[in-house]
Design a protein around this motif. Structure first.
Motif, PDB file in Angstrom:
ATOM      1  N   UNK A 159     -11.147  -2.222   1.647  1.00  0.00           N
ATOM      2  CA  UNK A 159      -9.925  -2.039   2.427  1.00  0.00           C
ATOM      3  C   UNK A 159     -10.209  -1.435   3.808  1.00  0.00           C
ATOM      4  N   UNK A 160     -11.430  -0.939   3.990  1.00  0.00           N
ATOM      5  CA  UNK A 160     -11.794  -0.374   5.291  1.00  0.00           C
ATOM      6  C   UNK A 160     -11.977  -1.475   6.337  1.00  0.00           C
ATOM      7  N   UNK A 161     -12.331  -2.686   5.887  1.00  0.00           N
ATOM      8  CA  UNK A 161     -12.597  -3.787   6.806  1.00  0.00           C
ATOM      9  C   UNK A 161     -11.312  -4.288   7.462  1.00  0.00           C
ATOM     10  N   UNK A 162     -11.435  -4.753   8.679  1.00  0.00           N
ATOM     11  CA  UNK A 162     -10.350  -5.391   9.424  1.00  0.00           C
ATOM     12  C   UNK A 162      -9.101  -4.511   9.529  1.00  0.00           C
ATOM     13  N   UNK A 163      -9.313  -3.206   9.457  1.00  0.00           N
ATOM     14  CA  UNK A 163      -8.181  -2.281   9.643  1.00  0.00           C
ATOM     15  C   UNK A 163      -7.154  -2.355   8.509  1.00  0.00           C
ATOM     16  N   UNK A 164      -7.549  -2.897   7.359  1.00  0.00           N
ATOM     17  CA  UNK A 164      -6.600  -3.107   6.263  1.00  0.00           C
ATOM     18  C   UNK A 164      -5.979  -1.800   5.786  1.00  0.00           C
TER      19      UNK A 164
ATOM     20  N   UNK B 204      -5.578   0.990   7.337  1.00  0.00           N
ATOM     21  CA  UNK B 204      -4.687   1.579   8.336  1.00  0.00           C
ATOM     22  C   UNK B 204      -3.310   0.925   8.304  1.00  0.00           C
ATOM     23  N   UNK B 205      -3.303  -0.415   8.160  1.00  0.00           N
ATOM     24  CA  UNK B 205      -2.029  -1.126   8.081  1.00  0.00           C
ATOM     25  C   UNK B 205      -1.307  -0.759   6.782  1.00  0.00           C
ATOM     26  N   UNK B 206      -2.060  -0.654   5.689  1.00  0.00           N
ATOM     27  CA  UNK B 206      -1.458  -0.259   4.403  1.00  0.00           C
ATOM     28  C   UNK B 206      -0.837   1.125   4.508  1.00  0.00           C
ATOM     29  N   UNK B 207      -1.490   2.018   5.246  1.00  0.00           N
ATOM     30  CA  UNK B 207      -0.946   3.363   5.458  1.00  0.00           C
ATOM     31  C   UNK B 207       0.389   3.291   6.203  1.00  0.00           C
ATOM     32  N   UNK B 208       0.440   2.476   7.253  1.00  0.00           N
ATOM     33  CA  UNK B 208       1.675   2.344   8.031  1.00  0.00           C
ATOM     34  C   UNK B 208       2.808   1.798   7.171  1.00  0.00           C
ATOM     35  N   UNK B 209       2.492   0.793   6.336  1.00  0.00           N
ATOM     36  CA  UNK B 209       3.502   0.224   5.444  1.00  0.00           C
ATOM     37  C   UNK B 209       3.998   1.282   4.463  1.00  0.00           C
ATOM     38  N   UNK B 210       3.075   2.065   3.908  1.00  0.00           N
ATOM     39  CA  UNK B 210       3.449   3.103   2.939  1.00  0.00           C
ATOM     40  C   UNK B 210       4.356   4.148   3.582  1.00  0.00           C
ATOM     41  N   UNK B 211       4.066   4.531   4.812  1.00  0.00           N
ATOM     42  CA  UNK B 211       4.880   5.535   5.503  1.00  0.00           C
ATOM     43  C   UNK B 211       6.282   4.993   5.781  1.00  0.00           C
ATOM     44  N   UNK B 212       6.361   3.760   6.257  1.00  0.00           N
ATOM     45  CA  UNK B 212       7.678   3.184   6.548  1.00  0.00           C
ATOM     46  C   UNK B 212       8.489   2.975   5.270  1.00  0.00           C
ATOM     47  N   UNK B 213       7.824   2.514   4.210  1.00  0.00           N
ATOM     48  CA  UNK B 213       8.513   2.371   2.921  1.00  0.00           C
ATOM     49  C   UNK B 213       9.038   3.723   2.449  1.00  0.00           C
ATOM     50  N   UNK B 214       8.225   4.747   2.609  1.00  0.00           N
ATOM     51  CA  UNK B 214       8.613   6.089   2.178  1.00  0.00           C
ATOM     52  C   UNK B 214       9.856   6.568   2.921  1.00  0.00           C
TER      53      UNK B 214
ATOM     54  N   UNK C 209      -2.817   6.211  -4.328  1.00  0.00           N
ATOM     55  CA  UNK C 209      -3.966   5.376  -4.010  1.00  0.00           C
ATOM     56  C   UNK C 209      -4.896   5.303  -5.209  1.00  0.00           C
ATOM     57  N   UNK C 210      -5.721   4.271  -5.238  1.00  0.00           N
ATOM     58  CA  UNK C 210      -6.703   4.189  -6.325  1.00  0.00           C
ATOM     59  C   UNK C 210      -8.002   3.556  -5.829  1.00  0.00           C
ATOM     60  N   UNK C 211      -9.097   4.075  -6.360  1.00  0.00           N
ATOM     61  CA  UNK C 211     -10.415   3.458  -6.229  1.00  0.00           C
ATOM     62  C   UNK C 211     -11.175   3.887  -7.469  1.00  0.00           C
ATOM     63  N   UNK C 212     -12.472   3.845  -7.450  1.00  0.00           N
ATOM     64  CA  UNK C 212     -13.221   4.259  -8.627  1.00  0.00           C
ATOM     65  C   UNK C 212     -14.394   3.350  -8.897  1.00  0.00           C
TER      66      UNK C 212
ATOM     67  N   UNK D 176      -3.128  10.576   5.743  1.00  0.00           N
ATOM     68  CA  UNK D 176      -4.579  10.614   5.520  1.00  0.00           C
ATOM     69  C   UNK D 176      -5.073   9.440   4.676  1.00  0.00           C
ATOM     70  N   UNK D 177      -4.182   8.499   4.374  1.00  0.00           N
ATOM     71  CA  UNK D 177      -4.565   7.360   3.520  1.00  0.00           C
ATOM     72  C   UNK D 177      -5.763   6.623   4.094  1.00  0.00           C
ATOM     73  N   UNK D 178      -5.791   6.440   5.416  1.00  0.00           N
ATOM     74  CA  UNK D 178      -6.859   5.656   6.049  1.00  0.00           C
ATOM     75  C   UNK D 178      -8.232   6.317   5.920  1.00  0.00           C
ATOM     76  N   UNK D 179      -8.287   7.599   5.580  1.00  0.00           N
ATOM     77  CA  UNK D 179      -9.557   8.311   5.489  1.00  0.00           C
ATOM     78  C   UNK D 179     -10.187   8.218   4.103  1.00  0.00           C
TER      79      UNK D 179
END
Length: 216
Positions: A45-50, A52-62, A76-79, A124-127
């Motif tokens: 998700x770090x590639x192509x600014x993905x 960062x865009x997901x963070x913006x969507x999450x903030x606006x949805x919130x 968020x999830x990874x693992x 801080x989602x993008x980090x």
């Protein structure tokens, strides 16, 4: 209505013979909703600014959900996600590959958090993009969590760029969600198969279209 409070806006109707000039205030119980926003925070998700865009969507949805007084969480999830091969020996024994998943959840906004309290974490989602994509177990756990909420409507909003999952497994999760009355809205970034796996799925080839596709 034949009785009640006079509706002054209805006088034009009265002038042409209508008697519908009264109004009444009626109170009904609103349908309550619970929304869980689940964001893929894997390394890809770090590639192509993905991310960062997901963070913006999450903030606006919130912001929208908070303004509508909807109960919601953002996670968020990874693992770790890998195939483990059992090389058994013997004439009648075949080697078996088992998918191993160990999800790590990041509570950007819990159900109890106010939007104000969670704002720094949402920013801080993008980090936090790292690791693999244990999507099956992560989605399954979130569906189960949502199903236990008391609200009438339960919606799981998924943002992911995963493309290596087993389609039959994802379709099974859709059937589980249907049985538990949880609506899954899946937004895929890149070459994912969310449209063929989920009833409500949309795939975006261009990451810049993620926001518009999500809100549509």
């Amino acid at each position: 209505e034949e009785t009640g409070r006079i509706d002054r806006k209805a006088f034009t109707r009265f002038a042409v013979g209508s008697t519908a000039v009264f109004q009444k205030r009626v109170h009904v119980d609103a349908e309550r909703s619970a929304v869980s926003v689940l964001i893929d925070c894997s390394g890809s998700m770090y590639h192509e600014n993905r991310i960062n865009i997901a963070e913006s969507v999450a903030i606006q949805l919130s912001r929208i959900l908070d303004k509508a007084n909807v109960e919601f969480s953002v996670t968020g999830f990874h693992g770790d996600s890998s195939l483990v091969r059992s090389d058994a020996t013997g004439a009648n024994v075949k080697s078996v590959s088992v998918r191993y998943e160990q999800p790590v959840f990041i509570p950007f906004k819990t159900w109890k958090d106010s939007l104000q309290k969670a704002s720094a974490k949402l920013g801080s989602i993008h980090e936090l993009s790292r690791g693999s994509t244990p999507d099956y177990s992560s989605i399954s756990i979130m569906i189960d969590e949502l199903s236990q909420r008391s609200e009438q409507r339960k919606i799981l909003f998924l943002i992911t760029d995963a493309d290596g999952y087993n389609k039959s497994h994802m379709k099974y999760l859709q059937s589980v969600a249907d049985r538990l009355n949880v609506k899954v809205v899946a937004i895929g970034i890149g070459g994912t198969d969310v449209k063929s796996c989920f009833t409500n799925g949309e795939n975006v080839a261009n990451v810049n279209d993620l926001a518009s596709a999500s809100f549509n």
